[in-house]
Design a protein around this motif. Structure first.
Motif, PDB file in Angstrom:
ATOM      1  N   THR A   1      61.896  67.703  12.636  1.00 42.59           N
ATOM      2  CA  THR A   1      60.569  67.795  13.240  1.00 42.59           C
ATOM      3  C   THR A   1      60.058  69.209  13.005  1.00 42.59           C
ATOM      4  O   THR A   1      60.672  70.182  13.439  1.00 42.59           O
ATOM      5  CB  THR A   1      60.629  67.493  14.750  1.00 42.59           C
ATOM      6  N   LYS A   2      58.957  69.324  12.292  1.00 41.21           N
ATOM      7  CA  LYS A   2      58.417  70.629  11.899  1.00 41.21           C
ATOM      8  C   LYS A   2      58.038  71.472  13.109  1.00 41.21           C
ATOM      9  O   LYS A   2      57.675  70.965  14.168  1.00 41.21           O
ATOM     10  CB  LYS A   2      57.198  70.451  10.991  1.00 41.21           C
ATOM     11  N   ARG A   3      58.124  72.761  12.912  1.00 44.03           N
ATOM     12  CA  ARG A   3      57.869  73.752  13.956  1.00 44.03           C
ATOM     13  C   ARG A   3      56.558  73.493  14.709  1.00 44.03           C
ATOM     14  O   ARG A   3      56.526  73.497  15.939  1.00 44.03           O
ATOM     15  CB  ARG A   3      57.839  75.136  13.311  1.00 44.03           C
ATOM     16  N   GLU A   4      55.477  73.278  13.988  1.00 45.63           N
ATOM     17  CA  GLU A   4      54.168  73.084  14.619  1.00 45.63           C
ATOM     18  C   GLU A   4      54.160  71.859  15.530  1.00 45.63           C
ATOM     19  O   GLU A   4      53.537  71.875  16.594  1.00 45.63           O
ATOM     20  CB  GLU A   4      53.075  72.954  13.557  1.00 45.63           C
ATOM     21  N   ILE A   5      54.847  70.812  15.118  1.00 41.97           N
ATOM     22  CA  ILE A   5      54.913  69.585  15.924  1.00 41.97           C
ATOM     23  C   ILE A   5      55.751  69.831  17.174  1.00 41.97           C
ATOM     24  O   ILE A   5      55.388  69.408  18.281  1.00 41.97           O
ATOM     25  CB  ILE A   5      55.488  68.411  15.103  1.00 41.97           C
ATOM     26  N   ARG A   6      56.883  70.535  17.021  1.00 42.77           N
ATOM     27  CA  ARG A   6      57.720  70.840  18.192  1.00 42.77           C
ATOM     28  C   ARG A   6      56.951  71.659  19.224  1.00 42.77           C
ATOM     29  O   ARG A   6      57.049  71.399  20.423  1.00 42.77           O
ATOM     30  CB  ARG A   6      58.987  71.593  17.767  1.00 42.77           C
ATOM     31  N   VAL A   7      56.203  72.647  18.764  1.00 49.86           N
ATOM     32  CA  VAL A   7      55.428  73.487  19.683  1.00 49.86           C
ATOM     33  C   VAL A   7      54.439  72.634  20.468  1.00 49.86           C
ATOM     34  O   VAL A   7      54.341  72.745  21.694  1.00 49.86           O
ATOM     35  CB  VAL A   7      54.703  74.610  18.918  1.00 49.86           C
ATOM     36  N   LEU A   8      53.705  71.771  19.788  1.00 47.57           N
ATOM     37  CA  LEU A   8      52.732  70.915  20.464  1.00 47.57           C
ATOM     38  C   LEU A   8      53.415  69.925  21.415  1.00 47.57           C
ATOM     39  O   LEU A   8      52.975  69.739  22.555  1.00 47.57           O
ATOM     40  CB  LEU A   8      51.892  70.148  19.440  1.00 47.57           C
ATOM     41  N   LEU A   9      54.470  69.315  20.956  1.00 52.05           N
ATOM     42  CA  LEU A   9      55.192  68.338  21.768  1.00 52.05           C
ATOM     43  C   LEU A   9      55.723  68.972  23.050  1.00 52.05           C
ATOM     44  O   LEU A   9      55.506  68.457  24.155  1.00 52.05           O
ATOM     45  CB  LEU A   9      56.347  67.741  20.958  1.00 52.05           C
ATOM     46  N   LEU A  10      56.395  70.098  22.923  1.00 56.08           N
ATOM     47  CA  LEU A  10      56.966  70.744  24.104  1.00 56.08           C
ATOM     48  C   LEU A  10      55.890  71.260  25.043  1.00 56.08           C
ATOM     49  O   LEU A  10      56.058  71.233  26.267  1.00 56.08           O
ATOM     50  CB  LEU A  10      57.924  71.849  23.685  1.00 56.08           C
ATOM     51  N   SER A  11      54.783  71.687  24.496  1.00 55.51           N
ATOM     52  CA  SER A  11      53.676  72.132  25.332  1.00 55.51           C
ATOM     53  C   SER A  11      53.136  70.964  26.164  1.00 55.51           C
ATOM     54  O   SER A  11      52.889  71.103  27.357  1.00 55.51           O
ATOM     55  CB  SER A  11      52.566  72.720  24.461  1.00 55.51           C
ATOM     56  N   GLN A  12      52.964  69.814  25.530  1.00 52.29           N
ATOM     57  CA  GLN A  12      52.430  68.652  26.231  1.00 52.29           C
ATOM     58  C   GLN A  12      53.420  68.066  27.241  1.00 52.29           C
ATOM     59  O   GLN A  12      53.006  67.527  28.264  1.00 52.29           O
ATOM     60  CB  GLN A  12      52.018  67.571  25.225  1.00 52.29           C
ATOM     61  N   LEU A  13      54.715  68.167  26.973  1.00 51.34           N
ATOM     62  CA  LEU A  13      55.708  67.617  27.897  1.00 51.34           C
ATOM     63  C   LEU A  13      55.799  68.415  29.199  1.00 51.34           C
ATOM     64  O   LEU A  13      56.135  67.864  30.239  1.00 51.34           O
ATOM     65  CB  LEU A  13      57.088  67.568  27.230  1.00 51.34           C
ATOM     66  N   ARG A  14      55.522  69.710  29.122  1.00 55.77           N
ATOM     67  CA  ARG A  14      55.568  70.578  30.310  1.00 55.77           C
ATOM     68  C   ARG A  14      56.874  70.382  31.101  1.00 55.77           C
ATOM     69  O   ARG A  14      56.877  70.101  32.297  1.00 55.77           O
ATOM     70  CB  ARG A  14      54.368  70.322  31.208  1.00 55.77           C
ATOM     71  N   LEU A  15      57.981  70.531  30.407  1.00 54.64           N
ATOM     72  CA  LEU A  15      59.294  70.303  30.999  1.00 54.64           C
ATOM     73  C   LEU A  15      59.661  71.382  32.012  1.00 54.64           C
ATOM     74  O   LEU A  15      59.396  72.552  31.813  1.00 54.64           O
ATOM     75  CB  LEU A  15      60.352  70.258  29.895  1.00 54.64           C
ATOM     76  N   ARG A  16      60.291  70.963  33.073  1.00 55.97           N
ATOM     77  CA  ARG A  16      60.803  71.890  34.089  1.00 55.97           C
ATOM     78  C   ARG A  16      62.196  72.367  33.640  1.00 55.97           C
ATOM     79  O   ARG A  16      62.839  71.716  32.825  1.00 55.97           O
ATOM     80  CB  ARG A  16      60.897  71.195  35.437  1.00 55.97           C
ATOM     81  N   PRO A  17      62.693  73.455  34.196  1.00 58.84           N
ATOM     82  CA  PRO A  17      64.004  73.970  33.787  1.00 58.84           C
ATOM     83  C   PRO A  17      65.156  72.982  33.963  1.00 58.84           C
ATOM     84  O   PRO A  17      66.169  73.085  33.291  1.00 58.84           O
ATOM     85  CB  PRO A  17      64.207  75.196  34.691  1.00 58.84           C
ATOM     86  N   ASP A  18      64.985  71.980  34.857  1.00 58.97           N
ATOM     87  CA  ASP A  18      66.047  71.004  35.097  1.00 58.97           C
ATOM     88  C   ASP A  18      65.722  69.621  34.512  1.00 58.97           C
ATOM     89  O   ASP A  18      66.297  68.617  34.927  1.00 58.97           O
ATOM     90  CB  ASP A  18      66.328  70.890  36.594  1.00 58.97           C
ATOM     91  N   ALA A  19      64.849  69.569  33.534  1.00 61.98           N
ATOM     92  CA  ALA A  19      64.412  68.295  32.945  1.00 61.98           C
ATOM     93  C   ALA A  19      65.556  67.582  32.226  1.00 61.98           C
ATOM     94  O   ALA A  19      66.497  68.200  31.739  1.00 61.98           O
ATOM     95  CB  ALA A  19      63.269  68.546  31.964  1.00 61.98           C
TER      96      ALA A  19
ATOM     97  N   THR B   1      67.967  66.188  12.829  1.00 64.68           N
ATOM     98  CA  THR B   1      68.561  67.513  12.658  1.00 64.68           C
ATOM     99  C   THR B   1      68.890  68.176  13.994  1.00 64.68           C
ATOM    100  O   THR B   1      69.713  69.082  14.055  1.00 64.68           O
ATOM    101  CB  THR B   1      67.589  68.397  11.837  1.00 64.68           C
ATOM    102  N   GLY B   2      68.246  67.735  15.052  1.00 64.78           N
ATOM    103  CA  GLY B   2      68.515  68.299  16.375  1.00 64.78           C
ATOM    104  C   GLY B   2      67.577  69.419  16.774  1.00 64.78           C
ATOM    105  O   GLY B   2      67.850  70.153  17.720  1.00 64.78           O
ATOM    106  N   THR B   3      66.451  69.535  16.091  1.00 60.19           N
ATOM    107  CA  THR B   3      65.524  70.623  16.413  1.00 60.19           C
ATOM    108  C   THR B   3      64.950  70.487  17.819  1.00 60.19           C
ATOM    109  O   THR B   3      64.849  71.479  18.534  1.00 60.19           O
ATOM    110  CB  THR B   3      64.380  70.692  15.383  1.00 60.19           C
ATOM    111  N   ILE B   4      64.590  69.280  18.205  1.00 61.85           N
ATOM    112  CA  ILE B   4      64.024  69.082  19.543  1.00 61.85           C
ATOM    113  C   ILE B   4      65.092  69.297  20.619  1.00 61.85           C
ATOM    114  O   ILE B   4      64.844  70.020  21.590  1.00 61.85           O
ATOM    115  CB  ILE B   4      63.324  67.716  19.655  1.00 61.85           C
ATOM    116  N   PRO B   5      66.306  68.721  20.479  1.00 64.42           N
ATOM    117  CA  PRO B   5      67.325  69.029  21.477  1.00 64.42           C
ATOM    118  C   PRO B   5      67.605  70.526  21.624  1.00 64.42           C
ATOM    119  O   PRO B   5      67.777  71.017  22.739  1.00 64.42           O
ATOM    120  CB  PRO B   5      68.556  68.276  20.965  1.00 64.42           C
ATOM    121  N   VAL B   6      67.632  71.255  20.520  1.00 66.78           N
ATOM    122  CA  VAL B   6      67.875  72.695  20.604  1.00 66.78           C
ATOM    123  C   VAL B   6      66.747  73.382  21.355  1.00 66.78           C
ATOM    124  O   VAL B   6      66.983  74.169  22.282  1.00 66.78           O
ATOM    125  CB  VAL B   6      68.055  73.313  19.197  1.00 66.78           C
ATOM    126  N   GLU B   7      65.503  73.092  20.970  1.00 66.26           N
ATOM    127  CA  GLU B   7      64.361  73.742  21.628  1.00 66.26           C
ATOM    128  C   GLU B   7      64.316  73.398  23.122  1.00 66.26           C
ATOM    129  O   GLU B   7      64.089  74.265  23.955  1.00 66.26           O
ATOM    130  CB  GLU B   7      63.050  73.338  20.966  1.00 66.26           C
TER     131      GLU B   7
END
Length: 106
Positions: free
Chosen positions: A27-45, A54-60
């Motif tokens: 998942t390309k960097r730009e997509i990960r940034v947008l996805l994580l921004s929209q998810l608004r995950l809490r520290p305990d999500a 590749t595991g880019t989203i799990p790592v981020e």
């Protein structure tokens, strides 16, 4: 949570910092940034990444949510091993790689 490879608390790790395998999606960097921004995950999500590639989203997510848990679902053991290696590269300990496939819909 910061990593020596990514010492920031923001998303957007450059794609070339991840170990990759030919033909395995990343998942390309730009997509990960947008996805994580929209998810608004809490520290305990808790996040399930089905077909984690590749595991880019799990790592981020692991870096952003140090009190949470990420389940990375991947059917191919070689690719699952790649996800584990990428988590290790970034010092992410909150990702559990699960072998298997999603259920087929009726």
């Amino acid at each position: 949570m910061a990593s020596s490879l990514w010492p920031y608390v923001t998303s957007g790790i450059p794609d070339d910092r991840f170990e990759q395998l030919p033909g395995i999606p990343l998942t390309k960097r730009e997509i990960r940034v947008l996805l994580l921004s929209q998810l608004r995950l809490r520290p305990d999500a808790v996040l399930w990444d089905i077909g984690a590639g590749t595991g880019t989203i799990p790592v981020e997510v692991g870096l952003r949510c140090p009190l949470g848990k990420v389940y990375a679902i991947e059917r191919d053991e070689e690719v699952a091993s790649l996800i584990r290696r990428n988590c290790d590269r970034f010092g992410v300990k909150t990702v559990e790689v699960v072998g298997g496939q999603r259920p087929q819909s009726a």
